[in-house]
Enzyme design. Structure first.
Site, PDB file in Angstrom:
ATOM      1  N   VAL A   1      54.891  39.922  79.159  1.00 45.70           N
ATOM      2  CA  VAL A   1      53.739  39.140  78.436  1.00 45.70           C
ATOM      3  C   VAL A   1      52.134  39.269  78.448  1.00 45.70           C
ATOM      4  O   VAL A   1      51.549  39.350  77.280  1.00 45.70           O
ATOM      5  CB  VAL A   1      54.201  37.585  78.648  1.00 45.70           C
ATOM      6  CG1 VAL A   1      53.248  36.652  77.913  1.00 45.70           C
ATOM      7  CG2 VAL A   1      55.599  37.116  78.283  1.00 45.70           C
TER       8      VAL A   1
ATOM      9  N   ASP B   1      31.135  53.900  38.496  1.00 48.71           N
ATOM     10  CA  ASP B   1      30.568  54.082  36.930  1.00 48.71           C
ATOM     11  C   ASP B   1      29.080  53.769  37.028  1.00 48.71           C
ATOM     12  O   ASP B   1      28.539  53.217  37.945  1.00 48.71           O
ATOM     13  CB  ASP B   1      31.311  52.699  36.337  1.00 48.71           C
ATOM     14  CG  ASP B   1      32.708  52.675  35.940  1.00 48.71           C
ATOM     15  OD1 ASP B   1      32.904  53.641  35.695  1.00 48.71           O
ATOM     16  OD2 ASP B   1      33.184  51.810  36.163  1.00 48.71           O
TER      17      ASP B   1
ATOM     18  N   ASP C   1      36.424  48.640  35.067  1.00 44.02           N
ATOM     19  CA  ASP C   1      36.354  47.336  34.415  1.00 44.02           C
ATOM     20  C   ASP C   1      37.249  47.006  33.229  1.00 44.02           C
ATOM     21  O   ASP C   1      37.570  45.865  32.814  1.00 44.02           O
ATOM     22  CB  ASP C   1      34.875  46.809  33.822  1.00 44.02           C
ATOM     23  CG  ASP C   1      34.317  47.804  33.071  1.00 44.02           C
ATOM     24  OD1 ASP C   1      34.973  48.774  32.635  1.00 44.02           O
ATOM     25  OD2 ASP C   1      32.995  47.819  32.562  1.00 44.02           O
TER      26      ASP C   1
ATOM     27  N   ASP D   1      41.050  51.374  32.960  1.00 40.63           N
ATOM     28  CA  ASP D   1      40.757  51.685  34.373  1.00 40.63           C
ATOM     29  C   ASP D   1      41.889  51.153  35.528  1.00 40.63           C
ATOM     30  O   ASP D   1      41.754  51.414  36.458  1.00 40.63           O
ATOM     31  CB  ASP D   1      39.544  51.097  34.941  1.00 40.63           C
ATOM     32  CG  ASP D   1      38.469  51.782  34.282  1.00 40.63           C
ATOM     33  OD1 ASP D   1      38.260  52.898  33.877  1.00 40.63           O
ATOM     34  OD2 ASP D   1      37.361  50.754  33.758  1.00 40.63           O
TER      35      ASP D   1
END
Length: 833
Positions: free
Chosen positions: A118, A165, A531, A535
């Protein structure tokens, strides 16, 4: 086959696409496709396929590395726990057992081994990773970047290519008229964006001299020459603006709202600076016909009728056709021009050459050039474009620009210094795209344009269409070996193009999918902006799809991140945030590994040399709770290191545990284990008289001596590991350089861990549960003194790291080899920036 060819030809020239808005024109249409067979249906299929490829094949770099790390840690902890158990129970007396315990030896060792398993696995790691990523999302949201997928925050930190872009992302997305020519006189226009106030002055006037501008502006306004230019532009525009009331902290304010084409918005704003408003001319020159703009004519025209006006414009004729459009196209249709005195003169070759020179000058400055001309009639003319858009009289032409966003140039320089290549994708012509890229340092003077500036319509698109066709055939199990060979050859050609490309001009949204796939084949981590509906496939396919806030819902749904203000600067800031997140994750992985492994080895070596376990199961679990969880969360809150954007990006293959971390884990594990064993053995010697603690004959005193030694050990581990948490805040920089108290959350977590540990060690009822004892001054001195050793060694190790540049990720020259004229090392480039 013939029908298919006919259909494809029809799609290219005369189809209306489902889900699109009709802006202008009239027609009768026949529905030939529906559902998934439509163009938008094809986009949906591409997005779905890209999503399946992304989710099924590719993982985020962090997810992949953490899965590998988790598996290794799980197997290692299990193996070590088995060794501890076997060593303990196979020796007589049992090594690692408490001789005075009522429990059998095998049960004691089983409990210790399970506790070790653990303890070895850092359970707080998933919590810390999730918290770190969530904090990153919160920080990015404040910077107007909304992350839709949690793991995308970190993936941005691995990005080494940003395909962006131009319009609205690198530029402001607001066209501005900044200059115009009329009568061979060049004028400048002050004010930017949608500022309605400004001056129009001759080129020689200093625009920084407000008083001189105001005087020159009034002189030009009285002359009437510039009024005719901008009134003609205004009457040939359909854009409009109005004011609406909006609530703000200051109360109700007037907000300007624009509608219509962005270019026409720029023209009516410029006209307003002369006090010319389109609506004021509805009575003087009412419009009664319009021929809308189309891409083949590259111009629009309106016909107005002279109304109640004293203006002697347009040769004082009753009917006037006003034409506005691309300068080359309008100039070709002109037979006359308005000279500097307002007179109409025939267009000569000399005039034409001089006008063309001015147009070329505007184009070289990345300006969009729009000309305005007219044709006057004595009677109502034929309304067809072919009839009125010829034998025109040129009034003038203007230069408009979509200005670069503030901070973009610096952001690109930052990205370059961080080893990230910025690739601009635009629909502009190559000449305009190159001028803009040069102005913001995406490309440099002297580069090989044929390799860095790629025209998509002639170079990319023919290959991309064929690639998609073959890919569809192969997906539908119709592809032959020849087609597969052809596909591979085409992809290699595309890879050779993208390997050097910095600008893609005349690009369409469909080209983006091919571009992003090409970058990914070259093992780049690629971010892609978009956008529109088209796209969507590229955004879904990219490692990081970045949609614009004003984009379509399809684009947003396919993306990983949405920029609410469409700004490239925020992408670079998001990359920096991603790097900070990954660094913070590696910091708490480093901390958790070095401390947890030290705890495991302390018990392992104690068992091997015949000592009872230095830690009881309950104590191990307590350590796992206090020294692992709180400090790890504090490390997740660390701010970025100063040079985080001066190093190259990580590769997909780079493991979480790289050589600096691995070296640190070995060194820290050794010293933490050594000091823990020394603390435990000295405690046994001081309390039980021997290093193994068994020489004390009184069983009660012997049991008490073991508990005191174990108490010393747990205190030592707590203080040593909490000091280690401070050292883990940077793997290379000194704690004094980054500031000991610069992370307030570290103070909170350390304070809470110390207080909690002192509480269980000094509160009688709780003390008995954890079998802890009070310590005297000598024992506290040993505990605290040895706890300083690991952090001291860590600081010395960092000195050697910095001196030897050990494990430092090199700066990378992101400019393609064949396109970098100077081959200037990026380290020098970054210094120049």
């Amino acid at each position: 086959r013939k029908e298919e060819k006919k259909e494809k030809a029809l799609i290219l020239t005369n189809f209306l696409y489902s889900s699109c808005d009709v802006l202008t024109g009239k027609c009768k249409a026949v529905v030939v496709k529906s559902g998934v067979n439509t163009y938008v249906g094809r986009i949906f299929e591409l997005i779905t396929k890209a999503r399946q490829d992304k989710e099924g094949g590719e993982k985020s770099p962090l997810k992949d590395k953490l899965e590998t790390l988790g598996k290794k840690l799980g197997f290692a902890s299990l193996a070590i726990s088995i060794v501890v158990f076997v060593v303990g129970v196979s020796t007589d007396p049992c090594r690692g057992c408490d001789p005075d315990s009522d429990q059998p030896a095998w049960l004691q060792m089983l409990l210790v081994s399970v506790s070790l398993t653990v303890a070895a696995v850092p359970e707080s790691l998933p919590v810390c990773v999730t918290l770190t990523l969530a904090l990153g999302m919160s920080h990015m949201a404040k910077k107007k970047a909304l992350v839709r997928r949690l793991l995308s925050v970190e993936t941005l930190g691995s990005a080494d290519v940003i395909c962006t872009d131009k319009t609205g992302t690198l530029t402001a997305g607001v066209m501005t008229a900044i200059t115009f020519i009329s009568g061979f006189q060049t004028y400048k226009i002050t004010g930017s964006g949608h500022e309605l106030e400004g001056f129009m002055v001759p080129e020689k006037v200093d625009t920084n001299d407000v008083e001189a501008c105001a005087k020159a502006h009034e002189v030009e306004k009285k002359s009437g020459q510039v009024d005719m230019v901008w009134a003609s532009y205004a009457m040939c525009c359909n854009a409009k603006y109005y004011f609406e009331d909006t609530e703000s902290k200051k109360g109700i304010e007037k907000k300007i709202v624009f509608e219509g084409d962005p270019t026409e918005q720029a023209l009516i704003v410029a006209a307003n600076k002369l006090g010319i408003k389109k609506e004021n001319f509805n009575e003087e020159f009412p419009r009664f016909h319009e021929n809308p703009f189309n891409s083949s004519r590259k111009m629009m025209s309106v016909i107005v009728k002279r109304g109640e006006t004293d203006r002697k414009w347009y040769q004082n004729k009753p009917y006037v056709a006003i034409v506005k459009g691309a300068s080359e196209q309008v100039l070709r249709k002109c037979s006359h021009l308005v000279d500097g005195k307002g007179a109409v003169v025939p267009m000569t070759q000399e005039h034409m050459a001089k006008l063309q020179e001015g147009i070329d000058n505007f184009a070289s400055r990345s300006l969009r050039v729009l000309a305005v001309a007219y044709k006057a009639y004595d009677q109502e003319p034929d309304k067809k474009p072919d009839s009125i858009e010829k034998e025109l009289t040129l009034i003038g032409y203007s230069g408009l620009i979509d200005p670069v966003r503030p901070g973009v140039k610096n952001a690109i320089a930052t990205a370059t210094g961080a080893g990230i290549r910025t690739v601009m994708i635009t629909g502009d012509y190559a000449k305009t795209a190159k001028a803009i890229a040069l102005s913001i340092d995406i490309i440099r003077p002297g580069m090989n344009d044929s390799k860095t500036v790629i025209e998509c319509d002639s170079i990319v698109r023919p290959k991309s269409k064929r690639i998609l066709e073959i890919a569809d055939l192969i997906e539908n199990k119709q592809g032959s070996e020849e087609l597969k060979t052809e596909l591979k050859a085409l992809e290699e050609q595309m890879d050779n193009i993208t390997a050097n490309a910095l600008v893609f001009s005349r690009a369409k949204p469909e080209d983006k999918l091919i571009i992003v796939k090409s970058f990914q084949r070259q093992n780049h981590v690629c971010a892609m902006t978009g956008d529109g509906v088209n796209d969507g496939p590229a955004l879904q396919r990219a490692d990081i799809g970045v949609a614009m806030g004003n984009g379509t819902e399809v684009a947003k749904g396919a993306s990983d991140m949405v920029l609410t203000d469409n700004n490239y600067v925020n992408i670079v800031e998001a990359v920096e945030e991603g790097r900070i997140i990954y660094n913070n994750i590696t910091k708490f992985v480093f901390y958790l590994l070095s401390t947890n492994v030290a705890e495991v080895f302390t018990i392992l070596f104690a068992s091997i040399i015949g000592l009872p376990s230095p830690l009881l199961p309950t104590q191990i679990l307590w350590l796992n709770l206090t020294t692992d969880g709180f400090p790890a969360v504090a490390l997740a809150m660390e701010k970025g290191e100063p040079n985080i954007m001066r190093e190259g990006p990580r590769t997909r293959q780079e493991p979480v545990i790289e050589k600096v971390m691995l070296t640190g884990v070995f060194i820290q594990t050794f010293f933490l284990t050594a000091t823990c064993l020394i603390t435990y053995i000295v405690g046994l010697i001081w309390n039980n008289g021997s290093w193994d603690g068994l020489s004390e004959s009184d069983s009660d005193k012997r049991a008490k001596g073991f508990e005191v030694a174990q108490t010393m050990t747990i205190y030592h581990i707590v203080f040593a590991e909490l000091l280690r948490a401070y050292g883990s805040r940077s793997m290379r920089e000194s704690i004094f350089t980054i500031g000991v108290f610069s992370n307030k959350y570290m103070q909170y977590s350390v304070g809470a861990s110390v207080a909690a540990t002192l509480f269980i060690g000094m509160t009688p009822l709780v003390q008995n549960v954890f079998k802890m004892r009070y310590l005297d001054g000598r024992e506290w001195g040993l505990v605290l003194g040895l706890a300083l050793i690991p952090i001291t060694v860590d600081e010395i190790t960092k000195v050697f790291y910095r001196y030897l540049d050990f494990g430092k990720r090199p700066l990378v020259n992101t400019l393609p080899p064949e396109s970098d004229p100077a081959r200037e090392p990026l380290s020098e480039v970054a210094i120049h920036v």
